[in-house]
Design a protein around this motif. Structure first.
Motif, PDB file in Angstrom:
ATOM      1  N   VAL A 198       0.854  -1.200   0.000  1.00  0.00           N
ATOM      2  CA  VAL A 198       0.000   0.000   0.000  1.00  0.00           C
ATOM      3  C   VAL A 198       0.890   1.250   0.000  1.00  0.00           C
ATOM      4  CG1 VAL A 198      -1.703   1.326   1.301  1.00  0.00           C
ATOM      5  CG2 VAL A 198      -1.929  -1.162   1.138  1.00  0.00           C
ATOM      6  N   ALA A 199       1.943   1.213   0.820  1.00  0.00           N
ATOM      7  CA  ALA A 199       2.875   2.349   0.853  1.00  0.00           C
ATOM      8  C   ALA A 199       3.514   2.551  -0.516  1.00  0.00           C
ATOM      9  CB  ALA A 199       3.949   2.114   1.918  1.00  0.00           C
ATOM     10  N   GLY A 200       3.798   1.436  -1.211  1.00  0.00           N
ATOM     11  CA  GLY A 200       4.363   1.550  -2.550  1.00  0.00           C
ATOM     12  C   GLY A 200       3.394   2.198  -3.528  1.00  0.00           C
ATOM     13  N   LEU A 201       2.107   1.856  -3.406  1.00  0.00           N
ATOM     14  CA  LEU A 201       1.091   2.469  -4.266  1.00  0.00           C
ATOM     15  C   LEU A 201       0.963   3.966  -3.983  1.00  0.00           C
ATOM     16  CD1 LEU A 201      -1.743  -0.228  -4.290  1.00  0.00           C
ATOM     17  CD2 LEU A 201      -0.361   0.512  -6.242  1.00  0.00           C
ATOM     18  N   ARG A 202       1.041   4.336  -2.705  1.00  0.00           N
ATOM     19  CA  ARG A 202       0.955   5.757  -2.360  1.00  0.00           C
ATOM     20  C   ARG A 202       2.143   6.517  -2.929  1.00  0.00           C
ATOM     21  NH1 ARG A 202      -1.310   6.345   3.875  1.00  0.00           N
ATOM     22  NH2 ARG A 202      -3.260   5.203   3.557  1.00  0.00           N
ATOM     23  N   ALA A 203       3.316   5.902  -2.823  1.00  0.00           N
ATOM     24  CA  ALA A 203       4.503   6.557  -3.382  1.00  0.00           C
ATOM     25  C   ALA A 203       4.368   6.683  -4.895  1.00  0.00           C
ATOM     26  CB  ALA A 203       5.751   5.759  -3.010  1.00  0.00           C
ATOM     27  N   PHE A 204       3.801   5.673  -5.525  1.00  0.00           N
ATOM     28  CA  PHE A 204       3.578   5.719  -6.969  1.00  0.00           C
ATOM     29  C   PHE A 204       2.650   6.875  -7.322  1.00  0.00           C
ATOM     30  CE2 PHE A 204       0.751   4.718 -10.504  1.00  0.00           C
ATOM     31  CZ  PHE A 204       1.636   4.412 -11.532  1.00  0.00           C
ATOM     32  N   ALA A 205       1.548   6.986  -6.592  1.00  0.00           N
ATOM     33  CA  ALA A 205       0.580   8.060  -6.865  1.00  0.00           C
ATOM     34  C   ALA A 205       1.217   9.432  -6.687  1.00  0.00           C
ATOM     35  CB  ALA A 205      -0.637   7.906  -5.958  1.00  0.00           C
ATOM     36  N   GLU A 206       2.026   9.585  -5.655  1.00  0.00           N
ATOM     37  CA  GLU A 206       2.628  10.891  -5.373  1.00  0.00           C
ATOM     38  C   GLU A 206       3.725  11.254  -6.364  1.00  0.00           C
ATOM     39  OE1 GLU A 206       3.734  10.198  -1.340  1.00  0.00           O
ATOM     40  OE2 GLU A 206       1.816  10.911  -0.538  1.00  0.00           O
ATOM     41  N   ARG A 207       4.227  10.257  -7.092  1.00  0.00           N
ATOM     42  CA  ARG A 207       5.255  10.553  -8.107  1.00  0.00           C
ATOM     43  C   ARG A 207       4.648  11.120  -9.395  1.00  0.00           C
ATOM     44  NH1 ARG A 207       7.495   5.491  -6.598  1.00  0.00           N
ATOM     45  NH2 ARG A 207       6.625   4.495  -8.465  1.00  0.00           N
ATOM     46  N   GLN A 208       3.359  10.949  -9.575  1.00  0.00           N
ATOM     47  CA  GLN A 208       2.740  11.401 -10.814  1.00  0.00           C
ATOM     48  C   GLN A 208       2.699  12.932 -10.862  1.00  0.00           C
ATOM     49  OE1 GLN A 208       2.244   8.824 -12.960  1.00  0.00           O
ATOM     50  NE2 GLN A 208       3.032   7.680 -11.195  1.00  0.00           N
ATOM     51  N   SER A 209       2.855  13.455 -12.037  1.00  0.00           N
ATOM     52  CA  SER A 209       2.896  14.908 -12.206  1.00  0.00           C
ATOM     53  C   SER A 209       1.517  15.521 -12.032  1.00  0.00           C
ATOM     54  CB  SER A 209       3.436  15.248 -13.595  1.00  0.00           C
ATOM     55  OG  SER A 209       2.582  14.692 -14.596  1.00  0.00           O
ATOM     56  N   SER A 210       1.495  16.793 -11.679  1.00  0.00           N
ATOM     57  CA  SER A 210       0.244  17.541 -11.581  1.00  0.00           C
ATOM     58  C   SER A 210      -0.130  18.056 -12.969  1.00  0.00           C
ATOM     59  CB  SER A 210       0.422  18.709 -10.607  1.00  0.00           C
ATOM     60  OG  SER A 210      -0.762  19.472 -10.525  1.00  0.00           O
ATOM     61  N   LEU A 211      -1.418  17.923 -13.295  1.00  0.00           N
ATOM     62  CA  LEU A 211      -1.906  18.333 -14.611  1.00  0.00           C
ATOM     63  C   LEU A 211      -2.959  19.416 -14.454  1.00  0.00           C
ATOM     64  CD1 LEU A 211      -2.331  14.762 -16.170  1.00  0.00           C
ATOM     65  CD2 LEU A 211      -0.362  16.292 -16.389  1.00  0.00           C
ATOM     66  N   SER A 212      -3.115  20.240 -15.489  1.00  0.00           N
ATOM     67  CA  SER A 212      -4.119  21.309 -15.449  1.00  0.00           C
ATOM     68  C   SER A 212      -4.876  21.377 -16.768  1.00  0.00           C
ATOM     69  CB  SER A 212      -3.455  22.655 -15.146  1.00  0.00           C
ATOM     70  OG  SER A 212      -2.761  22.640 -13.928  1.00  0.00           O
ATOM     71  N   PRO A 213      -5.575  20.295 -17.151  1.00  0.00           N
ATOM     72  CA  PRO A 213      -6.341  20.349 -18.395  1.00  0.00           C
ATOM     73  C   PRO A 213      -7.465  21.379 -18.291  1.00  0.00           C
ATOM     74  CG  PRO A 213      -6.928  18.410 -17.128  1.00  0.00           C
ATOM     75  CD  PRO A 213      -5.756  19.028 -16.440  1.00  0.00           C
ATOM     76  N   GLY A 214      -7.635  22.159 -19.344  1.00  0.00           N
ATOM     77  CA  GLY A 214      -8.680  23.182 -19.308  1.00  0.00           C
ATOM     78  C   GLY A 214      -8.321  24.372 -18.454  1.00  0.00           C
ATOM     79  N   GLY A 215      -7.080  24.414 -17.939  1.00  0.00           N
ATOM     80  CA  GLY A 215      -6.651  25.547 -17.134  1.00  0.00           C
ATOM     81  C   GLY A 215      -7.133  25.517 -15.700  1.00  0.00           C
ATOM     82  N   HIS A 216      -7.694  24.381 -15.256  1.00  0.00           N
ATOM     83  CA  HIS A 216      -8.177  24.290 -13.887  1.00  0.00           C
ATOM     84  C   HIS A 216      -7.007  24.131 -12.912  1.00  0.00           C
ATOM     85  CE1 HIS A 216     -12.319  24.188 -15.094  1.00  0.00           C
ATOM     86  NE2 HIS A 216     -12.138  23.119 -15.863  1.00  0.00           N
ATOM     87  N   GLN A 217      -7.326  24.192 -11.619  1.00  0.00           N
ATOM     88  CA  GLN A 217      -6.311  24.010 -10.581  1.00  0.00           C
ATOM     89  C   GLN A 217      -5.607  22.677 -10.772  1.00  0.00           C
ATOM     90  OE1 GLN A 217      -7.810  24.404  -6.618  1.00  0.00           O
ATOM     91  NE2 GLN A 217      -5.999  23.554  -5.650  1.00  0.00           N
ATOM     92  N   GLY A 218      -4.309  22.662 -10.609  1.00  0.00           N
ATOM     93  CA  GLY A 218      -3.516  21.468 -10.849  1.00  0.00           C
ATOM     94  C   GLY A 218      -3.929  20.297  -9.963  1.00  0.00           C
TER      95      GLY A 218
END
Length: 284
Positions: A198-218
């Motif tokens: 589970v900790a590995g999955l959380r680390a995986f999720a936190e490694r993903q970049s922040s996106l702002s499609p449509g100009g919304h908050q990242g």
């Protein structure tokens, strides 16, 4: 001439000594009484001090308890260290219950081995091709929905989406499906999954970049939650696609996220928000 006999003088002297001794005793008794009174005062003062100190300790303890209660719970933080409490979106109640028709499996054109694809004909476009063609529906419904795919890969859903992120408890599918419609990838895992994984999955999720499609908050446009009754240890879902995995370290998980997360090709409502909804994930 007054003559005073010796015996008379002796008697007078004795009487003076008696009077002096009485005075001395009276003075001694007075001193003792004063000493007793002072001792009583000191004892009373000590009692008052102890009572006051006890009251101060009680009040201080109460204040500390209130401060601690007001602080964010450390047990609800993610591996990155959260400073706020997690809030799980409430279960959908009220309204008319809905049962999703069986989703139609179609050939997998994603290029990722093991992905199961479902009919999304008409998406992404404005045609809103619906259940008549067995494509996944997009209607907003107020009641609970029983989905034909576990976990859900799309279909009718609640009008409210939830804030994307990591949750350590199951979330209602009706909100998570709305997130899928906006381009989120929903990673679910069995509640019995080892804590290290589970900790590995959380680390995986936190490694993903922040996106702002449509100009919304990242946002990472990623949800990570446990899911009771999951058919595999880890399952990744996007709108119309799903991948079952036996290990969170399977490299196909990253392939799936990179392929479908906030994708102009696969997201029905590209540019839809992943913030500003309900719920507070860990680390937010």
């Amino acid at each position: 001439m007054l003559l005073v006999t010796v015996p008379a003088l002796a008697t007078k002297a004795a009487r003076g000594q008696v009077l002096m001794s009485k005075g001395a005793r009276n003075r001694q008794r007075a001193r003792e009484k004063v000493a007793q009174m002072r001792a009583q005062q000191r004892r009373a003062e000590r009692r008052r001090n102890l009572i006051t100190l006890g009251a101060i300790v009680i009040v201080a303890g109460a204040v500390i308890g209130v401060v601690i209660a007001a602080l964010p719970s450390g047990g609800s933080s993610s591996s990155g260290g959260s400073s706020s409490k997690e809030v799980i979106p409430p279960a959908v109640s009220g309204g008319t219950p809905h049962v999703q028709p069986a989703a139609l499996v179609v050939p997998n054109t994603s290029g990722i081995r093991g992905v199961v694809a479902y009919d999304t004909t008409g998406w992404p476009s404005s045609s809103h091709n619906g259940p008549a063609a067995r494509a996944l529906g997009h209607s907003h419904v107020s009641g609970p929905v029983t989905y034909s795919v576990v976990p859900s890969v799309g279909g009718d859903h609640n009008a409210t989406w939830m804030n994307c992120g990591i949750y350590d408890k199951p979330v209602p599918s009706e909100y998570a499906v709305h997130n899928l419609e906006h381009g989120a990838v929903w990673i679910t895992y069995q509640p019995s999954l080892p804590k290290s994984e589970v900790a590995g999955l959380r680390a995986f999720a936190e490694r993903q970049s922040s996106l702002s499609p449509g100009g919304h908050q990242g946002s990472r446009y990623l949800d990570l939650t446990p899911y009771p009754g999951l058919p595999a240890p880890v399952v990744a879902s996007s709108w119309g696609f799903q991948l079952r995995l036996t290990s969170p370290t399977d490299p196909r998980l990253q392939e799936f996220v990179s392929k479908f997360r906030a994708s102009k090709t696969y997201t029905p409502e590209y540019g839809g928000e992943c913030t500003g909804g309900i719920g507070t994930p860990l680390g937010k």
